[in-house]
Write an enzyme that holds these catalytic residues in place. Structure first.
Site, PDB file in Angstrom:
ATOM      1  CG  ASP A  64      -1.816   1.224   1.316  1.00  0.00           C
ATOM      2  OD1 ASP A  64      -2.435   1.569   0.297  1.00  0.00           O
ATOM      3  OD2 ASP A  64      -1.887   1.872   2.384  1.00  0.00           O
ATOM      4  CB  SER A  65       0.102   4.773  -0.697  1.00  0.00           C
ATOM      5  OG  SER A  65      -0.975   4.957   0.196  1.00  0.00           O
ATOM      6  CB  CYS A 122      -2.936   0.617  -2.561  1.00  0.00           C
ATOM      7  SG  CYS A 122      -2.914   2.358  -3.022  1.00  0.00           S
ATOM      8  CD  GLU A 157       0.058   6.802   5.975  1.00  0.00           C
ATOM      9  OE1 GLU A 157       1.124   6.702   6.601  1.00  0.00           O
ATOM     10  OE2 GLU A 157      -0.468   5.841   5.369  1.00  0.00           O
ATOM     11  CB  CYS A 216      -9.339   4.987   0.267  1.00  0.00           C
ATOM     12  SG  CYS A 216      -7.698   5.405   0.905  1.00  0.00           S
ATOM     13  CG  HIS A 246      -4.976   5.208   4.173  1.00  0.00           C
ATOM     14  ND1 HIS A 246      -4.434   4.683   3.028  1.00  0.00           N
ATOM     15  CD2 HIS A 246      -3.923   5.668   4.916  1.00  0.00           C
ATOM     16  CE1 HIS A 246      -3.110   4.817   3.067  1.00  0.00           C
ATOM     17  NE2 HIS A 246      -2.777   5.406   4.200  1.00  0.00           N
TER      18      HIS A 246
END
Ligand code: DGL
Length: 270
Positions: A9-10, A72, A151, A183, A185
């Site tokens: 993932d990012s 992702c 994040e 997403c 996240h």
């Protein structure tokens, strides 16, 4: 030695998929890459996301995983087909599983999708949803402020509530019964998202369906980990390992020692 499932993932978002894989397939060894130094991918041009994804896959492949999971949505949207054509392993994304879960859940046929700019612009969810159910109505919205909150480990605060409320308020005009968290996240914020959307909207987190598909693929290829396996997971990140550790421990609910987390910047070379 047991071969791992490689998950990328990012940033920390793919841990939402990891958590579900750990729950459904507790014997599987996981190798995770979070590109935390280059997150977010959402606002980046597709070619750049494609390049980053290739770099990470090239790095992970050295460890001979048994499959690759692009956890992702942004990278899935632009790079899934490319990675599949370059790698001689099963490669999974998260968009199709999420779309399938939503179609299975929605009664009204009106489905919302929230995601990064890259994912929403690609139209990948609309295509996946319409392939499964041609008459479905899809309402999409980008939420660029969500990934930085996650994040930073800011999952539940007054600021989070304010940002989520402001980002989702236009969706209240639409009578959807399902909202896809497009997403990886976003499940970190699902309590707040659910509070803001209200009880009539089911949140769809593709992690559960993705883990189920991983299980099917491994079963069909006779590659499921043996019953006696006790996996030791490995993590790589391109940013600060201690920051990654803090979020990973909180989300996965288990101790992750710093020795399990290695720093690696894919663009700097192996
Ligand atoms: N977690 C990622 C996704 O599912 C990327 C978020 C980002 O880096 O912008 O799209």
């Amino acid at each position: 030695m047991q071969q791992a499932i490689a998950v990328l993932d990012s940033g920390v978002g793919g841990l939402t998929v990891v958590k579900e894989v750990m729950r459904q397939l507790p014997r599987e060894k996981i190798m995770y890459f979070g590109d935390t130094a280059r997150t977010p991918y959402g606002p980046r041009p597709a070619e750049e996301v494609m390049r980053f994804t290739r770099e990470i896959v090239d790095f992970l492949i050295q460890y001979q995983p048994k499959m690759i999971v692009i956890a992702c949505n942004t990278a899935t949207a632009v790079a899934l087909d490319d990675i599949r054509s370059r790698v001689d392993l099963p490669v999974m994304g998260v968009i199709h599983p999420g779309a399938r879960a939503a179609i299975g859940r929605s009664k009204s046929g009106v489905i919302g999708v929230i995601g990064t700019e890259g994912t929403i612009k690609s139209g990948a969810y609309e295509s996946a949803l319409r392939r499964l159910s041609p008459h479905v109505e899809v309402v999409s919205r980008t939420c660029p402020a969500f990934v930085p909150l996650v994040e930073d480990g800011n999952f539940r605060s007054d600021e989070t509530f304010r940002v989520v409320t402001a980002s989702l308020s236009p969706l209240h005009r639409v009578s959807m019964d399902c909202l896809i968290l497009g997403c990886t996240h976003y499940p970190f914020l699902s309590d707040t998202i659910s509070e803001v959307m209200g009880p009539d909207v089911s949140l769809i987190n593709s992690a559960e369906e993705t883990a189920r598909e991983i299980s099917t693929i491994l079963q069909e290829s006779n590659q499921l980990a043996g019953r006696d396996e006790v996996p030791v997971h490995r993590f790589f990140c391109s940013g600060e390992p201690w920051k990654f550790q803090k979020i990973a421990q909180a989300w996965l609910g288990q101790e992750i020692s710093l020795t399990q987390i290695a720093w690696h910047a894919p663009h700097v070379g192996a």
